[in-house]
Design an enzyme around this catalytic site. Structure first.
Site, PDB file in Angstrom:
ATOM      1  N   HIS A 237      -1.009   6.387   2.796  1.00 45.03           N
ATOM      2  CA  HIS A 237      -1.189   5.174   3.583  1.00 45.03           C
ATOM      3  C   HIS A 237      -1.603   5.450   5.017  1.00 45.03           C
ATOM      4  O   HIS A 237      -1.120   6.366   5.664  1.00 45.03           O
ATOM      5  CB  HIS A 237       0.097   4.352   3.603  1.00 45.03           C
ATOM      6  CG  HIS A 237      -0.038   3.090   4.402  1.00 45.03           C
ATOM      7  ND1 HIS A 237      -0.809   2.033   3.977  1.00 45.03           N
ATOM      8  CD2 HIS A 237       0.447   2.737   5.613  1.00 45.03           C
ATOM      9  CE1 HIS A 237      -0.771   1.068   4.876  1.00 45.03           C
ATOM     10  NE2 HIS A 237      -0.025   1.478   5.875  1.00 45.03           N
TER      11      HIS A 237
ATOM     12  N   CYS B 109       0.797  -1.231   0.000  1.00 44.84           N
ATOM     13  CA  CYS B 109       0.000   0.000   0.000  1.00 44.84           C
ATOM     14  C   CYS B 109       0.827   1.278   0.000  1.00 44.84           C
ATOM     15  O   CYS B 109       0.707   2.123  -0.893  1.00 44.84           O
ATOM     16  CB  CYS B 109      -0.948   0.008   1.195  1.00 44.84           C
ATOM     17  SG  CYS B 109      -2.185  -1.313   1.169  1.00 44.84           S
TER      18      CYS B 109
END
Length: 457
Positions: free
Chosen positions: A118, A64
């Protein structure tokens, strides 16, 4: 009779074009518009009908934070130095101008709802996480019923952290009570409140990231007896380096029935998220904004569902590196078509600046896809590069329209070569076949020459 304007009369500037960016967490290409026979994704499918669907789009890092950082800064991971989930890019490239920041600097109202940069799901839901304040005028951090009901989960990998687990819940209650339902509600409010000004609205959905939580009705759409497990799972593993695998032991010991239940929950989460996307698209149309707003839809990486015995991301296999990506630009000649060209998430930054008539910062490593929005099959020679970190160094992979070549241990380790035309599931490693030495050398030179040259912001 109205007076004719004189040469000295001020001309009304054309209205600035809006951007609606839809980011989805951990979504693979198991979607109706990409040909999946079972998954129901009617709203993603309708977005594809009004835009260009990229058949070969790839992330730069199948994890991610590195992936999102690369896309939003326009820099490859080797430049951002973000290879895990803790480092913030402002500590490594402090002066880089991000994609939303660039729009903000050019007079746009920029807003984030949900996850763009993130933060850990589910642990940091409702927080800023690793957000970037210079990117936004305003932010919204939704937190829904799913966060409060984690004690109800079925978890088949209890020794793993919840954000990297095979866990799920068929939830009670309504869509709007879930975090993604609140994401859609807040995004709609922001569009309504800012419809009269140029905006860059980034909407970050959380599902289908684990834990796979969706209202019960979405689970009912996927009877377990309809779930077909991948045939190439795990297959012949002797031809691969140990570093090719993230999930070890294979399938984390799940039974076939447990694997089906997990895939059922993942598919249910996709369809639930898709319904929330539909609410946002409906509002875009209702507010009369669709004709002046480019919509870009992307996932931060792909997701394995037991192919090669693997789950989730963090591998260089096709199912991990490939992502769904749709760009719907009003009036583009290619709308409704699919592009077979190889593109990267890095290409989103220059595509949006190009389409909106803004300059593209010199540090941006991607290539504008605007030519492919007019002609999706236009001649194109831009391979995609993906990398992932292991204990023994970086693994790197290059994808062309026909080939995938990967090499481990910073270029000194095991090699993999797959002919995607004949072997789309990457079951036959051709790296040691002398007939393909020339192809392998060319791809290796291209890969290592392009991927290890950091660019300054």
């Amino acid at each position: 009779m109205a007076a004719m304007p004189t040469e000295n009369a001020p001309r009304r500037a054309a209205p600035k074009k809006n951007v609606l960016m839809i980011a989805v967490d951990d979504l693979n290409n198991d979607l109706g518009t990409y040909g999946h026979a079972l998954v129901k994704s009617p709203n993603i499918d309708r977005l594809a009908r009004r835009g260009v669907r990229f058949e070969r789009a790839y992330c730069q890092f199948p994890l991610c934070s590195p992936s999102r950082t690369s896309l939003l800064t326009g820099l490859r991971p080797d430049s951002t130095k973000v290879f895990e989930l803790k480092t913030h890019f402002r500590t490594t490239v402090p002066d880089v101008v991000t994609l939303p920041q660039h729009f903000k600097n050019n007079g746009y109202f920029t807003a984030r709802v949900g996850k763009l940069y993130h933060y850990g799901v589910p642990g940091e839901i409702g927080t800023n996480g690793l957000d970037d304040a210079p990117s936004w005028n305003t932010v919204r951090n939704p937190k829904g019923r799913d966060k409060a009901e984690e004690d109800l989960l079925t978890n088949y990998t209890p020794k793993r952290g919840l954000g990297s687990s095979l866990s799920f819940l068929a939830a009670e209650g309504t869509d709007e009570e879930q975090t993604d339902g609140i994401v859609a509600t807040e995004a709609i409010k922001l569009m309504e409140q800012n419809a009269d000004k140029p905006f860059f609205l980034a909407v970050g959905f959380y599902r289908p990231h684990c834990p796979y939580i969706a209202p019960k009705k979405y689970f009912a759409m996927y009877p377990k007896d309809k779930i077909v497990l991948p045939e190439h799972s795990p297959g012949d593993t002797s031809q691969y380096s140990r570093e090719a695998f993230f999930t070890y032991p294979f399938n984390w010991g799940l039974t076939e029935d447990q694997r089906r239940e997990t895939i059922q929950a993942y598919f249910a989460s996709i369809t639930f998220m898709d319904a929330q996307l539909g609410r946002v698209l409906d509002a875009l149309d209702r507010l009369g904004l669709a004709d002046n707003t480019i919509v870009v839809f992307w996932s931060d990486h792909g997701y394995l569902l037991s192919e090669h015995g693997q789950w989730m991301k963090q591998s260089l296999f096709e199912e991990s590196a490939r992502v769904p990506m749709i760009v719907a630009a009003p009036g583009a000649k290619g709308n409704g078509a699919a592009s077979p060209r190889t593109v990267e998430l890095l290409d989103i930054y220059p595509t949006l600046t190009d389409w909106c008539g803004l300059s593209t910062p010199s540090h941006v490593a991607g290539t504008s896809l605007v030519p492919l929005l007019s002609n999706p099959r236009k001649s194109w020679d831009h391979p995609a590069i993906t990398q992932v970190l292991r204990n023994n160094g970086m693994g790197r992979s290059i994808r062309t329209e026909r080939w995938r070549y990967s090499v481990w241990e910073n270029g000194t380790g095991a090699e993999e070569l797959y002919d995607q035309e004949k072997d789309p599931y990457e079951l036959k490693n051709l790296a040691k076949d002398a007939r393909f030495d020339k192809t392998k050398r060319e791809l290796r030179t291209q890969l290592l020459g392009a991927s290890v040259k950091p660019a300054a912001p």
